[in-house]
Design an enzyme around this catalytic site. Structure first.
Site, PDB file in Angstrom:
ATOM      1  N   TYR A 108       0.849  -1.192   0.000  1.00  0.00           N
ATOM      2  CA  TYR A 108       0.000   0.000   0.000  1.00  0.00           C
ATOM      3  C   TYR A 108       0.883   1.240   0.000  1.00  0.00           C
ATOM      4  CZ  TYR A 108      -3.150   3.656   1.653  1.00  0.00           C
ATOM      5  OH  TYR A 108      -3.860   4.821   1.774  1.00  0.00           O
ATOM      6  N   GLU A 196      -3.349   7.387  -4.238  1.00  0.00           N
ATOM      7  CA  GLU A 196      -3.327   6.141  -3.483  1.00  0.00           C
ATOM      8  C   GLU A 196      -3.130   4.964  -4.432  1.00  0.00           C
ATOM      9  OE1 GLU A 196      -5.974   4.791   0.203  1.00  0.00           O
ATOM     10  OE2 GLU A 196      -7.004   4.365  -1.663  1.00  0.00           O
TER      11      GLU A 196
END
Lengths: 389, 297
Positions: A108, A196
């Site tokens: 992530y 993101e």
């Protein structure tokens, strides 16, 4: 403003962030052709502004162009319901067809603004593929945060710190550091409030690929990000919200049946809270703004009366810069040629309140006046219940 | 006393000749605020209602010695206006402008750290010390001079709260609108610290809203450092997550951003929680009565 995944990936690729090969298509035959071109084994992803696509059936791995076409036939032009959409779902108009990639690890990575520290922060985690909130609450030790000094910007050592922190292999460190630097440059150049990559995949052949990407552009900066502003997809918006957006009025459609028009965002939220506390539900959030003209008020009011879900209307205005008589004139303007079929409760206070009340009282509108916030909520909810009986 | 602005405030208006700037300059002046200079690039040497106008803040500082500035400059130029005022050494800057890009605010706030300049806002109604000085766009006549401090992220909801206080005869020491943006110069904690130190302020009304963690930070400060009672209301219980409710900063992302979690944090810190926005005045009245009984007994 949120970009679609395929738009975000194009932007990321331009800043050196590797993404899977992909083709956007709006027709099922195009989807089949894209799948064929990419070798048949592909991922087909619905391009909608809603999370939870995977679980909602908006993402599928297929093994042939025929299978891709069947899936596209099933999805295109239909509504996709996910945990984040409402029960009515969102219309799928485009699909992204991408190489299916053999993934070894899912990481992530994101860049956003930390409100408390007032600077950008790069957030990374080895637990990719999940909602970061979930990771943060379950295993906070698995989240790395690197704060960026606004004066000097992102530094190479910070990229290395994240790369090592993610326990990447020696050969991937430089690759990762460059990718992370690219994310920062993208955010700086395009006023991104969020970038993101989730998951950021380590592939079987040792590469780093952004499998999914979310990019949000700061609405306040759209005036200087014209190329990105032009990408705005009005097709995904509620039609009333789109109309309000063009007026520069802040309007959000909600599930309830009491329409409200208020000046100021805080007071508009307080009005919604009051309605809810009385056991009813607001039909919308509407902040008509401080420097509204009668025309603008009229247009905003028309949005309320054109919403079929609205069973009663509450106008709550605390006049300051916005004068109560302007609001009254706007309401009269809006109802001149459109009959209003629902009860109207008006609470006005502040600048020119007598004149505002007089204008409405002398009109033929079915107005009930309220003295204060509490009184207004009681009266509008009572009026709605009476309508229903 | 009061905080931040009072009879000694000497105000500079940046953007004095614009539509909003000129309107509110007149209102502030009518209230009794000393407006000593204005700045509009290109209009230096002229005057506005007798107030001298300069091309740059530095010139205005040399000639008129302002100690506060209020900014009505359009959003694309507002960050530059804040930096100009800070560079000229003005200790208090109140930025009314809404819509400044976040990237610009990151730079501005970084520049201000350690500079001796305090910024209030942006995207705020400004501040008023009733009966003394108004540096903002709020309607003056709803205020009453007294001893309750008010600090809020909102504009008209603050007017609502102040009006409830005034109706009950509860006056205010200073009312501060800190602004609805995600990045702001003066936080709840900064404001609470000033009110705690102000001998005239007896209690503080805090009005928060959804989004961010400013209310949780305020709760921590209340718990550790506030001796004065705090009455708190957080708006947005009915707001759906993920949608921006008008203010750039009012968006629930994650559980800490909800009205419920903010109210819970403030309650745990000992603040008196107002459940309904219609009861801000009433709850404050009760808290003040309890405070006076305590002192009396």
């Amino acid at each position: 403003m949120r970009l679609h995944e395929y738009q975000a990936k194009e932007l990321l690729a331009a800043y050196g962030v590797a993404v899977p090969r992909g083709i956007v298509a709006a027709m099922s035959q195009e989807v089949a052709d894209a799948a064929d071109y990419l070798g048949g084994h592909v991922v087909v992803k619905a391009q909608v502004h809603a999370g939870g696509r995977g679980k909602g059936g908006g993402i599928k791995i297929v093994f042939s162009p025929q299978e891709a076409k069947e899936y596209a036939d099933h999805l295109l032009g239909r509504s996709l319901v996910t945990s984040q959409t409402g029960p009515e779902g969102v219309l799928v108009r485009r699909l992204l067809v991408e190489d299916a990639v053999a993934v070894v690890r899912e990481l992530y990575l994101s860049l956003l603004i930390d409100r408390s520290r007032q600077r950008p922060v790069m957030v990374a985690s080895e637990a990719g593929g999940m909602e970061i909130e979930e990771v943060a609450s379950r295993t906070p030790e698995k989240i790395l945060r690197v704060y960026i000094d606004p004066a000097v910007g992102f530094q190479s050592f910070q990229g290395r710190a994240i790369a090592y922190g993610l326990n990447l292999e020696a050969a991937q460190i430089r690759l990762a550091a460059e990718l992370i630097g690219g994310v920062y440059k993208l955010a700086q150049s395009h006023d991104c409030s969020l970038v993101e990559l989730n998951p950021l995949a380590v592939t079987a052949d040792g590469k780093l690929l952004a499998l999914d990407a979310k990019v949000e552009i700061d609405d306040n900066a759209l005036y200087r990000q014209r190329e990105l502003a032009a990408l705005k997809d009005h097709g995904d918006e509620d039609p009333l919200e789109a109309e309000a957006g063009q007026l520069g009025v802040s309007y959000i459609k909600l599930d309830g049946s009491i329409g409200c028009m208020v000046n100021g965002a805080g007071l508009a939220m307080a009005t919604m809270d009051m309605i809810q506390a009385m056991g009813a539900q607001p039909a919308n959030f509407l902040d008509v703004g401080g420097v509204a003209s009668p025309e603008r008020v009229a247009k905003a009011f028309r949005i309320l009366i054109s919403d079929p879900a609205v069973e009663a209307i509450l106008v709550n205005v605390f006049g300051g810069i916005l004068r109560c008589d302007i609001v009254a004139t706007g309401i009269l303007e809006a109802t001149k040629d459109a009959e209003i079929k629902v009860p109207l409760v008006v609470r006005m206070q502040g600048t020119n309140v007598e004149e505002g009340r007089r204008l409405l009282a002398e009109s033929s509108l079915p107005v009930t006046f309220a003295n204060d916030l509490g009184d207004a909520a009681i009266k509008v909810v009572a009026a709605q219940r009476e309508m229903r009986h | 006393m009061s905080i931040l602005v009072n009879k000694d405030t000497r105000l500079l208006v940046q953007g004095i000749t614009g539509n909003e700037g000129s309107f509110h300059t007149r209102r502030c002046r009518e209230y009794g605020t000393q407006v000593v200079a204005g700045v509009t690039p290109g209009k230096g040497g002229s005057d506005f209602d007798g107030i001298p106008v300069f091309n740059t803040v530095a010139e205005a500082v040399r000639a008129a010695k302002p100690n506060a500035s209020i900014i009505f400059v359009p959003a694309p130029f507002a960050a530059d206006a804040i930096l100009e005022a800070a560079d000229a050494g003005i200790p208090l800057i109140v930025c009314i402008t809404d819509g400044i890009p976040t990237r610009d605010m990151v730079i501005v706030l970084h520049f201000l750290k350690g500079s001796g300049t305090r910024l209030v806002g942006p995207n705020c109604p400004g501040l008023i010390s009733p009966g003394k000085c108004k540096v903002g766009i709020m309607p003056a006549d709803i205020h009453l001079s007294g001893s309750v401090g008010v600090i809020s992220r909102s504009g008209t909801l603050t007017y609502e709260a102040v009006s409830q206080l005034t109706t009950l005869g509860i006056g205010q020491s200073t009312c501060v609108g800190i602004g609805g943006d995600p990045l702001i110069g003066t936080s709840f904690v900064d404001g609470l610290r000033l009110f705690e130190a102000d001998p005239e302020t007896q209690a503080v009304v805090l009005i928060g809203e959804i989004g961010g963690t400013a209310e949780q930070e305020a709760a921590e400060f209340i718990q550790e450092s506030m001796s004065k009672p705090v009455i708190a209301f957080v708006v947005g219980k009915a707001a759906p997550p993920g949608r921006r409710m008008g203010h750039a900063g009012a968006i629930i992302s994650g559980s800490s951003g909800t009205a419920r979690s903010k109210m819970a944090a403030l309650a745990a810190a000992g603040a008196s929680i107002v459940e309904s926005p219609a009861d801000i005045g009433l709850v404050t009245q009760k808290v003040l009565q309890a405070l006076n009984n305590q002192r009396g007994g």
